[in-house]
Each structure stands twice: as structure tokens, then as C-alpha cells.
Write an enzyme that holds these catalytic residues in place. Structure first.
Site, short mmCIF file in Angstrom:
data_model
loop_
_atom_site.label_atom_id
_atom_site.label_comp_id
_atom_site.label_asym_id
_atom_site.label_seq_id
_atom_site.Cartn_x
_atom_site.Cartn_y
_atom_site.Cartn_z
N GLN A 81 -49.91 -72.63 36.30
CA GLN A 81 -48.75 -72.42 37.17
C GLN A 81 -48.14 -73.76 37.57
OE1 GLN A 81 -49.42 -70.08 40.75
NE2 GLN A 81 -47.22 -69.93 41.17
N SER A 82 -46.83 -73.89 37.40
CA SER A 82 -46.16 -75.14 37.74
C SER A 82 -45.07 -74.94 38.79
CB SER A 82 -45.55 -75.78 36.50
OG SER A 82 -44.62 -74.92 35.89
N VAL A 83 -44.60 -73.71 38.94
CA VAL A 83 -43.59 -73.41 39.97
C VAL A 83 -44.23 -72.42 40.95
CG1 VAL A 83 -41.30 -72.51 40.48
CG2 VAL A 83 -41.69 -73.76 38.33
N HIS A 128 -44.01 -65.53 39.67
CA HIS A 128 -43.16 -65.10 38.56
C HIS A 128 -43.99 -64.47 37.46
CE1 HIS A 128 -44.24 -69.36 38.12
NE2 HIS A 128 -44.28 -69.16 36.81
N ASP A 162 -36.34 -68.21 30.55
CA ASP A 162 -37.13 -69.42 30.76
C ASP A 162 -36.42 -70.58 30.05
OD1 ASP A 162 -40.45 -69.94 31.40
OD2 ASP A 162 -39.33 -71.46 30.31
N ASN A 205 -49.38 -66.70 35.65
CA ASN A 205 -50.26 -67.85 35.82
C ASN A 205 -50.47 -68.04 37.32
OD1 ASN A 205 -50.27 -68.35 33.02
ND2 ASN A 205 -48.36 -69.52 33.17
N HIS A 233 -44.04 -63.82 33.46
CA HIS A 233 -43.45 -64.20 32.17
C HIS A 233 -43.40 -62.93 31.31
CE1 HIS A 233 -44.12 -68.70 32.47
NE2 HIS A 233 -45.02 -68.30 33.33
P1 DGP Z 1 -45.49 -71.46 35.17
O1 DGP Z 1 -45.95 -72.61 34.32
O2 DGP Z 1 -46.25 -70.17 34.94
O3 DGP Z 1 -45.38 -71.85 36.62
O4 DGP Z 1 -44.03 -71.16 34.65
C1 DGP Z 1 -42.91 -71.86 35.07
C2 DGP Z 1 -41.86 -71.64 34.03
O5 DGP Z 1 -40.61 -72.02 34.59
C3 DGP Z 1 -42.02 -72.48 32.77
O6 DGP Z 1 -42.25 -71.60 31.66
C4 DGP Z 1 -40.72 -73.22 32.61
C5 DGP Z 1 -39.79 -72.53 33.56
N1 DGP Z 1 -38.82 -73.38 34.21
C6 DGP Z 1 -39.07 -74.56 34.82
N2 DGP Z 1 -37.94 -75.08 35.33
C7 DGP Z 1 -36.94 -74.17 35.04
C8 DGP Z 1 -35.55 -74.13 35.32
O7 DGP Z 1 -34.95 -75.01 35.94
N3 DGP Z 1 -34.87 -73.05 34.85
C9 DGP Z 1 -35.49 -72.04 34.16
N4 DGP Z 1 -34.72 -71.04 33.74
N5 DGP Z 1 -36.80 -72.05 33.90
C10 DGP Z 1 -37.51 -73.10 34.34
#
Ligand code: DGP
Length: 110
Positions: A90-92, A96, A28, A83, A98
Site C-alpha cells: 500500500q502506497s496511498v 482502495h 490507475d 493492499n 484495485h
Molecule cells: P497501492 O500501492 O495499493 O496503495 O495503490 C496505489 C495506486 O495508486 C498505484 O497502483 C498507483 C496509483 N496512483 C498513484 N498516484 C496516482 C495518481 O495521481 N492518479 C491515479 N489515477 N493513480 C495513482
């Protein structure tokens, strides 16, 4: 295309720690613990709630990959978090897991 699809397709860099036919794991970018790894399916599934019976095996594989990366990191105690939806953090929107470890993890989570 989501950020994680771009990582899977090597369009943007990531610190990849595990790769197999169905899953990929990478560190992350904003670690919340000494070990913080994201496990994703290659198949683009926006969130856990979108999974169907057809994804039963894939969901199992994601958990097994979480175990493998935790073992690679030398962790016996770790937490696996999903999430689901914006209100849950959740942001992406590419499913996924964690995998967090390397420090004491309190319960309940924030
Ligand atoms: P969530 O908030 O559960 O959707 O988790 C998304 C996670 O993705 C957050 O912990 C940060 C991580 N993240 C966001 N952008 C990037 C990226 O460009 N590269 C990596 N390796 N992680 C990222």
C-alpha cells in the site's frame, strides 16, 4: 490530505469511470493490466484494517462498484485486490480496491 482525496475533490485530474453517493472509481495512473481501475470510498478511511462495523455497508458498496466498473469494461473475469499496509504494497493511505482484468491473471500474486 491524500492524493485520492484530492481526486475525489477534483483538485487533481483523474480518468473517472464511476461515481455515486459513496464511491468513486478512476483509472490507475500506472496500470498493471489492460484494465486497472481503483475504487475508493468518498469517506477517507486510511486502510482496510481501519474499517469497523459502522463501515459494513460501505465495504459492500465498494465491492458492488468493483462489479459495476468491471461490467462497464466488458470483463467477466477480473481480480479485486486490496493492499493493506506498506509491507503489502500500500502506497496511498486512502482505502482502495484495485480492479484488474483484460489479461490472464496468475495465482499466487507476487
Ligand atoms: P497501492 O500501492 O495499493 O496503495 O495503490 C496505489 C495506486 O495508486 C498505484 O497502483 C498507483 C496509483 N496512483 C498513484 N498516484 C496516482 C495518481 O495521481 N492518479 C491515479 N489515477 N493513480 C495513482
Amino acid at each position: 490530505m491524500t492524493l485520492f482525496e484530492k481526486i475525489i475533490q477534483r483538485q487533481i485530474p483523474a480518468n473517472i469511470v464511476w461515481e455515486d453517493e459513496d464511491t468513486l472509481a478512476f483509472r490507475d495512473i500506472s496500470p498493471q493490466a489492460p484494465t486497472h481501475i481503483l475504487v475508493v470510498p468518498r469517506k477517507p478511511l486510511p486502510k482496510l484494517a481501519d474499517a469497523t462495523e459502522a463501515d459494513t455497508e460501505l465495504l459492500g458498496r465498494l465491492l458492488l462498484t468493483a462489479n459495476k466498473v468491471a461490467a462497464q469494461e466488458g470483463l467477466s473475469d477480473y481480480r479485486v485486490v486490496v493492499n493493506n499496509g506498506e509491507g503489502a504494497g500500500q502506497s496511498v493511505f486512502h482505502l482502495h480496491l484495485h480492479v484488474l482484468g483484460g489479461r490472464d491473471l496468475r495465482w499466487p500474486p507476487g
